[in-house]
Design a protein around this motif. Structure first.
Motif, short mmCIF file in Angstrom:
data_model
loop_
_atom_site.label_atom_id
_atom_site.label_comp_id
_atom_site.label_asym_id
_atom_site.label_seq_id
_atom_site.Cartn_x
_atom_site.Cartn_y
_atom_site.Cartn_z
N PRO A 75 -12.47 5.69 -4.36
CA PRO A 75 -13.72 6.43 -4.57
C PRO A 75 -14.94 5.52 -4.84
N MET A 99 -0.36 4.96 -5.17
CA MET A 99 -1.53 5.85 -5.23
C MET A 99 -2.25 5.72 -6.57
N THR A 100 -1.55 5.28 -7.63
CA THR A 100 -2.23 5.09 -8.92
C THR A 100 -3.30 4.02 -8.80
N ARG A 133 -12.00 9.03 -0.36
CA ARG A 133 -11.23 9.92 -1.24
C ARG A 133 -10.07 9.15 -1.85
N GLY A 134 -9.72 9.49 -3.06
CA GLY A 134 -8.63 8.82 -3.75
C GLY A 134 -7.29 9.47 -3.47
N ASP A 135 -6.97 9.69 -2.20
CA ASP A 135 -5.70 10.29 -1.81
C ASP A 135 -5.24 9.63 -0.51
N TRP A 136 -4.15 10.15 0.08
CA TRP A 136 -3.63 9.54 1.30
C TRP A 136 -4.60 9.64 2.46
N CYS A 173 -6.16 5.54 -5.97
CA CYS A 173 -7.03 6.64 -6.43
C CYS A 173 -8.12 6.15 -7.39
#
Length: 154
Positions: A105, A97-98, A110-113, A101
């Motif tokens: 964007p 996720m680093t 979105r910078g998530d799951w 994320c």
């Protein structure tokens, strides 16, 4: 099985003689048609550009060192049922996720799951392209995943 309180009370008071009534299951919505892609889609060049950024992030020395440390920390992660498996994937999700994320964007996601899921949904058409598919497999191989895997939060 869903039963009303009255049905359960009748069942127990009757010593199991009066069986609870089955609730009617709601009708399942029809499955989406095979091959039908819904929602906006990335073009092949857009998908390749996004993948190239992800590939660069996952190839970055800092990320790669952290991934190797994780793999060494959980040596039995691939053994079915071993606690290393779930512990590894929790840490792995945080690590990947680093990269996601910071990149998603810039492509309107979105910078998530949820963004990762949206990315795969918007790449459905592009993934039929051999170049996009090959790059997807390269990313997965770099991450130590099966070539055809699709990341999702656990």
């Amino acid at each position: 099985r869903d039963c009303s309180d009255a049905d359960l009370r009748n069942f127990f008071e009757s010593g199991g003689f009066i069986k609870p009534l089955k609730k009617e299951a709601p009708e399942a919505s029809p499955p989406p048609s095979a091959g039908l892609v819904q929602g906006p889609q990335f073009s092949v060049p857009e998908a390749l550009q996004l993948q190239e950024k992800l590939l660069a992030g996952f190839k970055h020395m800092d990320f790669h060192q952290k991934l190797k440390r994780l793999q060494l920390q959980y040596p039995q992660r691939k053994q079915k049922g071993h606690p290393d498996g779930s512990s590894y994937f929790e840490a792995f999700e945080v690590l990947v996720m680093t990269v996601f994320c910071g990149i998603l964007p810039t492509h309107g996601l979105r910078g998530d799951w949820d963004g990762v899921g949206d990315m795969f949904a918007q790449m459905a058409s592009a993934l039929k392209n051999p170049k996009v598919k090959k790059q997807h497999e390269e990313i997965n191989t770099l991450l130590g995943l099966p070539r055809d895997a699709r990341l999702a939060a656990s």
